[in-house]
Design a protein around this motif. Structure first.
Motif, PDB file in Angstrom:
ATOM      1  N   VAL A 188      71.463  14.690 -64.161  1.00  0.00           N
ATOM      2  CA  VAL A 188      70.152  14.913 -64.751  1.00  0.00           C
ATOM      3  C   VAL A 188      69.564  13.604 -65.277  1.00  0.00           C
ATOM      4  O   VAL A 188      68.359  13.353 -65.152  1.00  0.00           O
ATOM      5  CB  VAL A 188      70.251  15.964 -65.880  1.00  0.00           C
ATOM      6  CG1 VAL A 188      68.938  16.062 -66.655  1.00  0.00           C
ATOM      7  CG2 VAL A 188      70.623  17.324 -65.309  1.00  0.00           C
TER       8      VAL A 188
ATOM      9  N   LEU B 169      64.165  18.406 -62.323  1.00  0.00           N
ATOM     10  CA  LEU B 169      64.514  19.571 -63.130  1.00  0.00           C
ATOM     11  C   LEU B 169      63.411  20.623 -63.071  1.00  0.00           C
ATOM     12  O   LEU B 169      63.687  21.822 -62.995  1.00  0.00           O
ATOM     13  CB  LEU B 169      64.762  19.161 -64.580  1.00  0.00           C
ATOM     14  CG  LEU B 169      65.109  20.298 -65.559  1.00  0.00           C
ATOM     15  CD1 LEU B 169      66.343  21.058 -65.101  1.00  0.00           C
ATOM     16  CD2 LEU B 169      65.315  19.745 -66.963  1.00  0.00           C
TER      17      LEU B 169
ATOM     18  N   HIS C 172      71.523  20.435 -63.673  1.00  0.00           N
ATOM     19  CA  HIS C 172      70.219  21.081 -63.555  1.00  0.00           C
ATOM     20  C   HIS C 172      70.374  22.569 -63.251  1.00  0.00           C
ATOM     21  O   HIS C 172      69.599  23.394 -63.716  1.00  0.00           O
ATOM     22  CB  HIS C 172      69.396  20.394 -62.465  1.00  0.00           C
ATOM     23  CG  HIS C 172      70.172  20.128 -61.211  1.00  0.00           C
ATOM     24  ND1 HIS C 172      71.117  19.124 -61.131  1.00  0.00           N
ATOM     25  CD2 HIS C 172      70.184  20.739 -60.000  1.00  0.00           C
ATOM     26  CE1 HIS C 172      71.654  19.124 -59.916  1.00  0.00           C
ATOM     27  NE2 HIS C 172      71.112  20.098 -59.225  1.00  0.00           N
TER      28      HIS C 172
END
Length: 279
Positions: free
Chosen positions: A98, A106, A153
């Protein structure tokens, strides 16, 4: 089915791993199924396999307009009205940290893994309200309870989906429709991965059977979230069947633990560039 006409079952994500098993199990029980998915060819295969009890509907449920169009299509279908929904929607599988990805990465995961569940529920729940004991079941995947290394995510989306299920469970009481989530905290065992699946992974067909019992109200209690197997404690998900890259971190085998650590080292060593996350 002891002479009783079963209401139509809508399966969202009908061509996925769990969705396809739900369709097969529902047809075996004599139900009429509306199978909803994005892939027209996969839906045609599903129809050819199970026959006229399956009505395929091609739909990409990403917006309120998409979901409204789906609800209108369902209402126009002949036969018994819709009385149950099993939502096994899942977006594309992608890997990466991430921290290394732009915000759009995301956002795209939430757009594919969370928002379709919301808009589908908004437009399909009213269709079920006229049916006695109508049920709406969301099927949640692994990673919601523990961060999933390399798939953080997905963990964020899965956790958000669990909260959405709890909110829908409370708000749907006014309709009234029973909304619940069947949470799967581990990878799933299927015919495709039977050669290397861990013994403790739940079987996809068993999940389908339980989802149908849940949507029928045959499971005691009114909890918003039920884990499968029932009473199972949350645990790190390892690798799911469709994200399998060749290693299987089973809790009961030390060699698999070694394989899992090797996988995580490979993920950490390769930091995808932002360009790889652009559509």
């Amino acid at each position: 089915m002891n002479g009783t006409i079963q209401p139509t079952l809508i399966v969202l994500g009908a061509t996925g791993t769990i969705g396809a098993h739900v369709v097969a199990r529902a047809v075996a029980q004599g139900r009429r199924v509306v199978a909803v998915a994005r892939d027209a060819d996969a839906l045609a295969t599903l129809r050819a396999e199970h026959g006229s009890r399956v009505t395929p509907l091609v739909a990409d449920i990403t917006t309120d307009a998409d979901a409204a169009a789906l609800a209108a299509s369902v209402q126009r279908l002949p036969g018994p009205p819709a009385g149950a929904v099993i939502a096994a929607i899942r977006g594309r599988s992608e890997t990466g940290r991430v921290l290394d990805a732009p915000a759009d990465f995301l956002r795209r995961r939430l757009d594919e893994d969370l928002i379709p569940h919301l808009v589908a529920a908004r437009h399909l729940l009213p269709l079920l309200a006229a049916q006695p004991r109508a049920g709406y079941v969301l099927v949640g995947g692994p990673g919601a309870a523990q961060p999933w290394a390399g798939y953080g995510h997905h963990s964020i989306g899965a956790a958000a989906l669990r909260m959405l299920a709890r909110v829908l469970h409370e708000e749907a009481r006014t309709l009234p429709v029973r909304v619940q989530m069947l949470a799967i905290d581990s990878p799933v065992r299927t015919a495709a991965n039977a050669g290397h699946a861990c013994t403790q992974w739940p079987d996809a067909d068993a999940i389908a059977r339980h989802a149908l019992r849940l949507v029928d109200g045959a499971v005691p209690g009114d909890a918003a979230l039920l884990r499968f197997p029932l009473g199972a404690a949350a645990r790190p998900p390892g690798l799911s069947d469709d994200l399998d890259v060749g290693v299987t971190p089973c809790a009961d085998a030390q060699p698999h633990h070694d394989d899992a650590r090797a996988l995580l080292r490979r993920i950490a060593a390769r930091h995808p560039s932002p360009q790889e996350f652009r559509s």
